[in-house]
Design a protein around this motif. Structure first.
Motif, PDB file in Angstrom:
ATOM      1  N   SER A 225     -37.102 -75.863 -44.102  1.00 48.73           N
ATOM      2  CA  SER A 225     -37.261 -74.533 -43.516  1.00 48.73           C
ATOM      3  C   SER A 225     -38.723 -74.133 -43.437  1.00 48.73           C
ATOM      4  O   SER A 225     -39.061 -73.081 -42.870  1.00 48.73           O
ATOM      5  CB  SER A 225     -36.499 -73.496 -44.349  1.00 48.73           C
ATOM      6  N   VAL A 226     -39.605 -74.943 -44.014  1.00 43.81           N
ATOM      7  CA  VAL A 226     -41.048 -74.703 -43.982  1.00 43.81           C
ATOM      8  C   VAL A 226     -41.754 -76.022 -43.698  1.00 43.81           C
ATOM      9  O   VAL A 226     -41.193 -77.106 -43.886  1.00 43.81           O
ATOM     10  CB  VAL A 226     -41.567 -74.136 -45.320  1.00 43.81           C
ATOM     11  N   GLU A 227     -42.987 -75.923 -43.253  1.00 40.86           N
ATOM     12  CA  GLU A 227     -43.769 -77.129 -43.010  1.00 40.86           C
ATOM     13  C   GLU A 227     -44.226 -77.725 -44.336  1.00 40.86           C
ATOM     14  O   GLU A 227     -44.551 -76.999 -45.283  1.00 40.86           O
ATOM     15  CB  GLU A 227     -44.980 -76.799 -42.140  1.00 40.86           C
TER      16      GLU A 227
ATOM     17  N   ARG B   4     -36.512 -77.837 -31.644  1.00 40.79           N
ATOM     18  CA  ARG B   4     -36.663 -78.197 -30.226  1.00 40.79           C
ATOM     19  C   ARG B   4     -36.525 -79.701 -30.028  1.00 40.79           C
ATOM     20  O   ARG B   4     -35.911 -80.167 -29.055  1.00 40.79           O
ATOM     21  CB  ARG B   4     -38.024 -77.727 -29.700  1.00 40.79           C
ATOM     22  N   ASP B   5     -37.099 -80.459 -30.954  1.00 41.57           N
ATOM     23  CA  ASP B   5     -37.066 -81.916 -30.833  1.00 41.57           C
ATOM     24  C   ASP B   5     -35.644 -82.444 -30.967  1.00 41.57           C
ATOM     25  O   ASP B   5     -35.223 -83.353 -30.230  1.00 41.57           O
ATOM     26  CB  ASP B   5     -37.970 -82.536 -31.898  1.00 41.57           C
ATOM     27  N   ILE B   6     -34.868 -81.903 -31.907  1.00 43.45           N
ATOM     28  CA  ILE B   6     -33.473 -82.332 -32.060  1.00 43.45           C
ATOM     29  C   ILE B   6     -32.665 -81.993 -30.811  1.00 43.45           C
ATOM     30  O   ILE B   6     -31.853 -82.807 -30.342  1.00 43.45           O
ATOM     31  CB  ILE B   6     -32.854 -81.676 -33.310  1.00 43.45           C
ATOM     32  N   GLU B   7     -32.890 -80.837 -30.254  1.00 48.59           N
ATOM     33  CA  GLU B   7     -32.175 -80.450 -29.033  1.00 48.59           C
ATOM     34  C   GLU B   7     -32.465 -81.410 -27.894  1.00 48.59           C
ATOM     35  O   GLU B   7     -31.550 -81.876 -27.193  1.00 48.59           O
ATOM     36  CB  GLU B   7     -32.563 -79.032 -28.636  1.00 48.59           C
TER      37      GLU B   7
ATOM     38  N   SER C  94     -28.941 -76.931 -32.852  1.00 50.93           N
ATOM     39  CA  SER C  94     -29.818 -77.725 -31.994  1.00 50.93           C
ATOM     40  C   SER C  94     -29.140 -78.963 -31.431  1.00 50.93           C
ATOM     41  O   SER C  94     -29.738 -79.652 -30.595  1.00 50.93           O
ATOM     42  CB  SER C  94     -31.067 -78.128 -32.786  1.00 50.93           C
ATOM     43  N   GLY C  95     -27.917 -79.273 -31.900  1.00 49.77           N
ATOM     44  CA  GLY C  95     -27.181 -80.386 -31.322  1.00 49.77           C
ATOM     45  C   GLY C  95     -26.845 -81.526 -32.245  1.00 49.77           C
ATOM     46  O   GLY C  95     -26.315 -82.551 -31.794  1.00 49.77           O
ATOM     47  N   ALA C  96     -27.123 -81.384 -33.537  1.00 51.92           N
ATOM     48  CA  ALA C  96     -26.780 -82.462 -34.475  1.00 51.92           C
ATOM     49  C   ALA C  96     -25.281 -82.737 -34.454  1.00 51.92           C
ATOM     50  O   ALA C  96     -24.472 -81.812 -34.473  1.00 51.92           O
ATOM     51  CB  ALA C  96     -27.210 -82.088 -35.885  1.00 51.92           C
ATOM     52  N   ASP C  97     -24.911 -84.008 -34.420  1.00 50.71           N
ATOM     53  CA  ASP C  97     -23.497 -84.397 -34.462  1.00 50.71           C
ATOM     54  C   ASP C  97     -22.942 -84.323 -35.875  1.00 50.71           C
ATOM     55  O   ASP C  97     -21.740 -84.131 -36.071  1.00 50.71           O
ATOM     56  CB  ASP C  97     -23.324 -85.815 -33.916  1.00 50.71           C
ATOM     57  N   CYS C  98     -23.790 -84.515 -36.861  1.00 49.86           N
ATOM     58  CA  CYS C  98     -23.382 -84.389 -38.255  1.00 49.86           C
ATOM     59  C   CYS C  98     -24.602 -84.032 -39.085  1.00 49.86           C
ATOM     60  O   CYS C  98     -25.747 -84.192 -38.644  1.00 49.86           O
ATOM     61  CB  CYS C  98     -22.712 -85.667 -38.767  1.00 49.86           C
ATOM     62  N   ILE C  99     -24.352 -83.524 -40.273  1.00 51.22           N
ATOM     63  CA  ILE C  99     -25.404 -83.076 -41.171  1.00 51.22           C
ATOM     64  C   ILE C  99     -25.379 -83.902 -42.445  1.00 51.22           C
ATOM     65  O   ILE C  99     -24.315 -84.199 -42.987  1.00 51.22           O
ATOM     66  CB  ILE C  99     -25.226 -81.584 -41.530  1.00 51.22           C
TER      67      ILE C  99
ATOM     68  N   PRO D 277     -39.785 -75.436 -38.524  1.00 51.08           N
ATOM     69  CA  PRO D 277     -38.461 -75.421 -37.906  1.00 51.08           C
ATOM     70  C   PRO D 277     -38.477 -75.311 -36.391  1.00 51.08           C
ATOM     71  O   PRO D 277     -37.640 -75.933 -35.712  1.00 51.08           O
ATOM     72  CB  PRO D 277     -37.793 -74.201 -38.543  1.00 51.08           C
ATOM     73  N   ASP D 278     -39.406 -74.546 -35.818  1.00 51.48           N
ATOM     74  CA  ASP D 278     -39.415 -74.426 -34.358  1.00 51.48           C
ATOM     75  C   ASP D 278     -39.711 -75.764 -33.699  1.00 51.48           C
ATOM     76  O   ASP D 278     -39.187 -76.072 -32.619  1.00 51.48           O
ATOM     77  CB  ASP D 278     -40.412 -73.358 -33.908  1.00 51.48           C
ATOM     78  N   VAL D 279     -40.531 -76.609 -34.355  1.00 49.30           N
ATOM     79  CA  VAL D 279     -40.853 -77.930 -33.802  1.00 49.30           C
ATOM     80  C   VAL D 279     -39.647 -78.852 -33.899  1.00 49.30           C
ATOM     81  O   VAL D 279     -39.234 -79.467 -32.909  1.00 49.30           O
ATOM     82  CB  VAL D 279     -42.074 -78.538 -34.532  1.00 49.30           C
TER      83      VAL D 279
END
Length: 357
Positions: free
Chosen positions: A81-83, A133-136, A179-184, A128-130
């Motif tokens: 949740s943080v860099e 977006r990348d996962i999406e 963001s589109g993850a199929d699983c966690i 998180p914003d980076v």
């Protein structure tokens, strides 16, 4: 196809994490050997039991590259949740040792990679914003038949309770799903950090609380717990009884932690702190732990699935994990050293008349 397997790009351990993040290879076009059998990953049809665990796939471009090399499940490297910056080099230090049991005081460092290395990253993360977006983008660009798993971890702050940590894990998991993850996958085991976010699997009650909150936030999205080396039957049973009702699968074993003696023989690397040993040296212990957990799951009549991780590099190794009770086998070290390893394993499984477990 014209791609030369010998020239496939690899992670450069002599360069920084950031350099490797920015220099991800492009997907390649290759003929991927079929693997006989009806393979499933957490209920989803896949082409093989092969995947890449959290670690090697620094961003979506790395995920797409390994998906093009015959891996059917790709796990996006652990996000926060943080860099968080990466630890300094060396991040991957070759070591010379036989099969580890978990009781070793130290292992010696060597110059050249020969199957196993000490891993020292500290679970770095972009903001998180980076990564959201990348996962999406990654999920949109990956072939539909490939599974995108996202590994998340909570980041402990001063004064936090276990409920605060659970909420942080859950927030990251929810963002990944959005963001589109199929699983966690929640990373409950990283021996390269000194806080409880790193070894949560050794605290069953706390692990259960985090898993419960994550499950509430992600709903029916398939959920994996990544765990480390367990000491034996009692510890394995305690963890299983605590978390089984919240998760769909366990991924193990992350690594086996120990200190590393420098090549000069006089000093210890990493300021004498333990680092996770990954690669061939962990294989026998990881297969044994898979077998133990499979027996406990069967005794309890649970539906929990197992992902074998640790030292696999051949079709025979994959067979060992499947015979021990794993439904999938994920490769990190071997895949980093030889990106074409999945192609060789798939050919070996086909030639050996492999079928689903």
């Amino acid at each position: 196809m014209s791609t030369n397997l010998a020239s496939l790009p690899t992670y450069d351990r002599f360069q920084t994490y950031e350099w490797n993040y920015q220099h991800a290879p492009r997907p390649v076009e290759l003929e991927i050997p079929d693997v006989p059998g009806d393979w499933r990953f957490l209920g989803r049809k896949v082409g093989s039991p092969l995947g890449v665990p959290a670690g090697p796939l620094l961003n979506g471009a790395w995920c797409q590259y390994y998906a093009s090399l015959g891996f059917d499940v790709v796990t996006y490297k652990t996000v926060r949740s943080v860099e968080r910056a990466c630890y300094p080099l060396p991040n991957l230090q070759p070591v010379d040792c036989g099969q580890l049991a978990g009781s070793e005081a130290e292992v010696p460092a060597v110059e050249r990679m020969s199957g196993s290395w000490a891993v020292s990253y500290g679970m770095p993360s972009k903001t998180p914003d980076v990564w959201r977006r990348d996962i999406e983008t990654t999920r949109k660009q990956l072939p539909a038949a490939k599974v995108l798993s996202v590994s998340v971890v909570g980041t402990v702050q001063e004064g936090w309770t276990i409920d605060d940590l659970a909420e942080d894990y859950a927030q990251c998991a929810a963002w990944a799903v959005e963001s589109g993850a199929d699983c966690i996958e929640t990373n409950f085991s990283c021996p390269n950090v000194s806080t409880c976010d790193g070894q949560l699997y050794q605290q069953p009650e706390d692990a259960a609380r985090v898993a419960e909150v994550v499950r509430q936030r992600i709903g029916k999205t398939p959920y994996i717990l990544k765990i480390g080396k367990l000491s034996g039957h009692e510890e394995a049973a305690a963890l299983l009884d605590a978390v089984a009702s919240h998760a769909d699968a366990l991924a193990m074993t992350n690594s086996i932690a120990t200190t590393v003696r420098a090549t000069d023989g006089a000093t210890q690397l990493f300021d004498g702190q333990k680092r996770g040993i990954c690669g061939d040296a962990t294989r026998q212990a990881s297969v044994a732990q898979t077998r133990l957990m499979h027996e406990l799951i069967r005794e309890r009549g649970l539906k929990l699935q197992l992902i074998g991780v640790g030292g696999a590099s051949t079709a025979e190794h994959v067979r060992e994990y499947l015979a021990a009770g794993a439904q999938a086998v994920h490769l990190a070290t071997a895949a980093m050293v030889d990106p074409g390893v999945a192609l060789a394993i798939r050919r070996g499984m086909a030639e050996g008349g492999m079928s689903d477990a």
